[in-house]
Design a protein around this motif. Structure first.
Motif, PDB file in Angstrom:
ATOM      1  N   ILE A 128      58.631  43.966 -34.889  1.00 21.11           N
ATOM      2  CA  ILE A 128      59.382  42.874 -34.743  1.00 21.11           C
ATOM      3  C   ILE A 128      58.937  41.948 -35.752  1.00 21.11           C
ATOM      4  N   ASP A 129      60.007  41.068 -36.588  1.00 23.97           N
ATOM      5  CA  ASP A 129      59.940  39.996 -37.335  1.00 23.97           C
ATOM      6  C   ASP A 129      59.834  38.946 -36.460  1.00 23.97           C
ATOM      7  N   ARG A 130      58.685  38.275 -36.070  1.00 24.33           N
ATOM      8  CA  ARG A 130      58.542  37.255 -35.000  1.00 24.33           C
ATOM      9  C   ARG A 130      58.939  36.236 -35.342  1.00 24.33           C
ATOM     10  N   VAL A 131      59.000  35.759 -36.846  1.00 25.57           N
ATOM     11  CA  VAL A 131      59.591  34.208 -36.961  1.00 25.57           C
ATOM     12  C   VAL A 131      61.094  34.382 -36.801  1.00 25.57           C
ATOM     13  N   ALA A 132      61.727  35.585 -37.283  1.00 28.74           N
ATOM     14  CA  ALA A 132      63.216  35.387 -37.124  1.00 28.74           C
ATOM     15  C   ALA A 132      63.705  35.607 -35.577  1.00 28.74           C
ATOM     16  N   PHE A 133      62.996  36.297 -34.787  1.00 31.72           N
ATOM     17  CA  PHE A 133      63.340  36.295 -33.491  1.00 31.72           C
ATOM     18  C   PHE A 133      62.769  34.978 -32.839  1.00 31.72           C
ATOM     19  N   GLN A 134      62.088  34.257 -33.223  1.00 32.91           N
ATOM     20  CA  GLN A 134      61.906  33.012 -32.587  1.00 32.91           C
ATOM     21  C   GLN A 134      62.925  32.046 -32.691  1.00 32.91           C
ATOM     22  N   LEU A 164      68.092  52.359 -19.671  1.00 29.98           N
ATOM     23  CA  LEU A 164      69.431  51.662 -20.239  1.00 29.98           C
ATOM     24  C   LEU A 164      69.315  50.255 -20.612  1.00 29.98           C
ATOM     25  N   GLN A 165      68.446  49.414 -19.936  1.00 36.26           N
ATOM     26  CA  GLN A 165      68.563  48.112 -20.490  1.00 36.26           C
ATOM     27  C   GLN A 165      67.495  48.011 -21.755  1.00 36.26           C
ATOM     28  N   SER A 166      66.607  48.891 -21.480  1.00 33.54           N
ATOM     29  CA  SER A 166      65.746  48.970 -22.996  1.00 33.54           C
ATOM     30  C   SER A 166      66.349  49.418 -24.087  1.00 33.54           C
ATOM     31  N   LEU A 167      67.355  50.222 -23.943  1.00 37.45           N
ATOM     32  CA  LEU A 167      68.172  50.526 -25.130  1.00 37.45           C
ATOM     33  C   LEU A 167      69.259  49.559 -25.736  1.00 37.45           C
ATOM     34  N   VAL A 168      69.717  48.788 -24.773  1.00 38.33           N
ATOM     35  CA  VAL A 168      70.709  47.696 -24.922  1.00 38.33           C
ATOM     36  C   VAL A 168      69.678  46.685 -25.719  1.00 38.33           C
ATOM     37  N   PHE A 169      68.527  46.352 -25.273  1.00 41.48           N
ATOM     38  CA  PHE A 169      67.630  45.438 -25.747  1.00 41.48           C
ATOM     39  C   PHE A 169      67.081  45.549 -27.035  1.00 41.48           C
ATOM     40  N   ALA A 170      66.958  46.813 -27.291  1.00 45.22           N
ATOM     41  CA  ALA A 170      66.558  47.400 -28.764  1.00 45.22           C
ATOM     42  C   ALA A 170      67.531  47.302 -29.534  1.00 45.22           C
ATOM     43  N   THR A 171      68.896  47.604 -29.316  1.00 46.06           N
ATOM     44  CA  THR A 171      69.926  47.499 -30.211  1.00 46.06           C
ATOM     45  C   THR A 171      70.072  46.063 -30.480  1.00 46.06           C
ATOM     46  N   ILE A 172      70.014  44.952 -29.702  1.00 46.01           N
ATOM     47  CA  ILE A 172      70.235  43.741 -30.001  1.00 46.01           C
ATOM     48  C   ILE A 172      69.195  43.252 -30.922  1.00 46.01           C
ATOM     49  N   LEU A 173      67.825  43.544 -30.870  1.00 47.97           N
ATOM     50  CA  LEU A 173      66.675  43.469 -31.489  1.00 47.97           C
ATOM     51  C   LEU A 173      66.712  43.973 -32.931  1.00 47.97           C
ATOM     52  N   ARG A 174      67.795  44.874 -33.319  1.00 50.71           N
ATOM     53  CA  ARG A 174      67.786  45.590 -34.554  1.00 50.71           C
ATOM     54  C   ARG A 174      67.791  44.515 -35.784  1.00 50.71           C
ATOM     55  N   PRO A 175      68.435  43.633 -35.868  1.00 50.54           N
ATOM     56  CA  PRO A 175      68.526  42.553 -36.808  1.00 50.54           C
ATOM     57  C   PRO A 175      67.217  42.090 -36.973  1.00 50.54           C
ATOM     58  N   TYR A 176      66.306  41.836 -35.935  1.00 47.30           N
ATOM     59  CA  TYR A 176      64.829  41.256 -36.324  1.00 47.30           C
ATOM     60  C   TYR A 176      63.687  42.218 -36.374  1.00 47.30           C
ATOM     61  N   SER A 177      64.015  43.592 -36.578  1.00 40.83           N
ATOM     62  CA  SER A 177      63.087  44.372 -36.892  1.00 40.83           C
ATOM     63  C   SER A 177      62.587  44.433 -38.476  1.00 40.83           C
ATOM     64  N   ILE A 178      61.249  44.659 -38.581  1.00 41.84           N
ATOM     65  CA  ILE A 178      60.741  44.928 -40.189  1.00 41.84           C
ATOM     66  C   ILE A 178      61.517  45.823 -40.853  1.00 41.84           C
ATOM     67  N   SER A 179      61.671  45.571 -42.067  1.00 44.96           N
ATOM     68  CA  SER A 179      62.761  46.102 -42.914  1.00 44.96           C
ATOM     69  C   SER A 179      62.390  47.427 -43.299  1.00 44.96           C
ATOM     70  N   SER A 180      61.114  47.600 -43.271  1.00 47.80           N
ATOM     71  CA  SER A 180      60.523  49.025 -43.685  1.00 47.80           C
ATOM     72  C   SER A 180      60.859  50.024 -42.740  1.00 47.80           C
ATOM     73  N   ILE A 181      61.020  49.692 -41.523  1.00 50.27           N
ATOM     74  CA  ILE A 181      61.407  50.591 -40.347  1.00 50.27           C
ATOM     75  C   ILE A 181      62.784  51.039 -40.189  1.00 50.27           C
ATOM     76  N   PRO A 182      63.063  52.294 -40.330  1.00 52.90           N
ATOM     77  CA  PRO A 182      64.307  52.733 -40.085  1.00 52.90           C
ATOM     78  C   PRO A 182      64.972  52.525 -38.648  1.00 52.90           C
ATOM     79  N   GLU A 183      65.947  52.134 -38.702  1.00 51.98           N
ATOM     80  CA  GLU A 183      66.857  51.546 -37.435  1.00 51.98           C
ATOM     81  C   GLU A 183      66.507  52.615 -36.370  1.00 51.98           C
ATOM     82  N   PRO A 184      66.927  53.933 -36.473  1.00 53.22           N
ATOM     83  CA  PRO A 184      66.757  54.751 -35.339  1.00 53.22           C
ATOM     84  C   PRO A 184      65.389  54.726 -34.784  1.00 53.22           C
TER      85      PRO A 184
END
Length: 218
Positions: free
Chosen positions: A49-55, A135-155
């Motif tokens: 997670i990119d912590r700065v962007a998520f905060q 189910l909740q974790s999958l939805v949460f992870a999908t919401i967090l995709r824009p705040y992931s570190i760029s070097s990690i593939p989305e899947p």
């Protein structure tokens, strides 16, 4: 120590009795230790997670994010592995209660099969909690995709975040059951109270400070 009838024991007497009663003391210490573990898990970060962007996202989240954060004890804003907390188990318990009222087979299992039936209901609740947590974790992870570190593939990010959150939720559920069996009080209720109370007190309780210090020393 003997307390006379008709007199309410004072705090000193209660503490003295607690120290002398080994069984009760062990239950209290077990409960406190497990609650500290629940608190500590919030500060173990979900990877990738990119912590700065998520905060920044959290600060713009308004009342909805703040409301959800209360029930996760700050788990959403801290984005730890225990972010979901006890919520999947609570939701599963509500679902099973509704199904028990609607399905005669579950109602018969609960009312007529005694302890064995209650154990089956409890096991079914755990399975539903696992599914709900996924189910909740999958939805949460999908919401967090824009705040992931760029070097990690989305899947890969979605998969690892889902696994981390589900694992954390199952650990919290297990801890709540251990508190119920070997500690004092109802485990799920204590976990909910701990997380909501510490969040509304600005996360400055002694328990939180200890958790922060432990993590800073690592």
């Amino acid at each position: 120590m003997v307390v006379s009838r008709g007199r309410t024991p004072g705090a000193t007497e209660i503490i003295t009795q607690l120290i002398k009663a080994k069984g009760l003391r062990d239950r209290v210490l077990t409960t406190l230790a497990l609650l500290v573990v629940v608190r500590l898990g919030i500060y173990i970060p979900v990877p990738g997670i990119d912590r700065v962007a998520f905060q920044q996202f959290i600060q713009q989240g308004g009342q909805l994010i703040g409301f959800l954060d209360i029930f996760t004890g700050g788990g959403i804003s801290a984005l730890g592995v225990f972010a979901l907390g006890i919520l999947p188990f609570i939701n599963a318990s509500i679902i099973i209660q509704l199904l028990t009222a609607a399905l005669p087979s579950l109602e018969d299992l609960q009312k007529n099969e005694g302890e064995a039936g209650r154990r089956k209901i409890a096991q079914l609740t755990r399975y539903v909690a696992l599914g709900w947590g996924i189910l909740q974790s999958l939805v949460f992870a999908t919401i967090l995709r824009p705040y992931s570190i760029s070097s990690i593939p989305e899947p890969v990010f979605v998969l690892q975040t889902t696994l981390a959150l589900v694992a954390g939720a199952m650990v919290v559920m297990w801890i709540s059951e251990v508190i119920t069996e070997r500690g004092i009080g109802q485990g799920a209720s204590l976990v909910i109270f701990l997380r909501s109370e510490e969040h509304t007190s600005e996360l400055q309780s002694p328990c939180n400070l200890v958790c922060r210090l432990l993590l800073e020393k690592k």
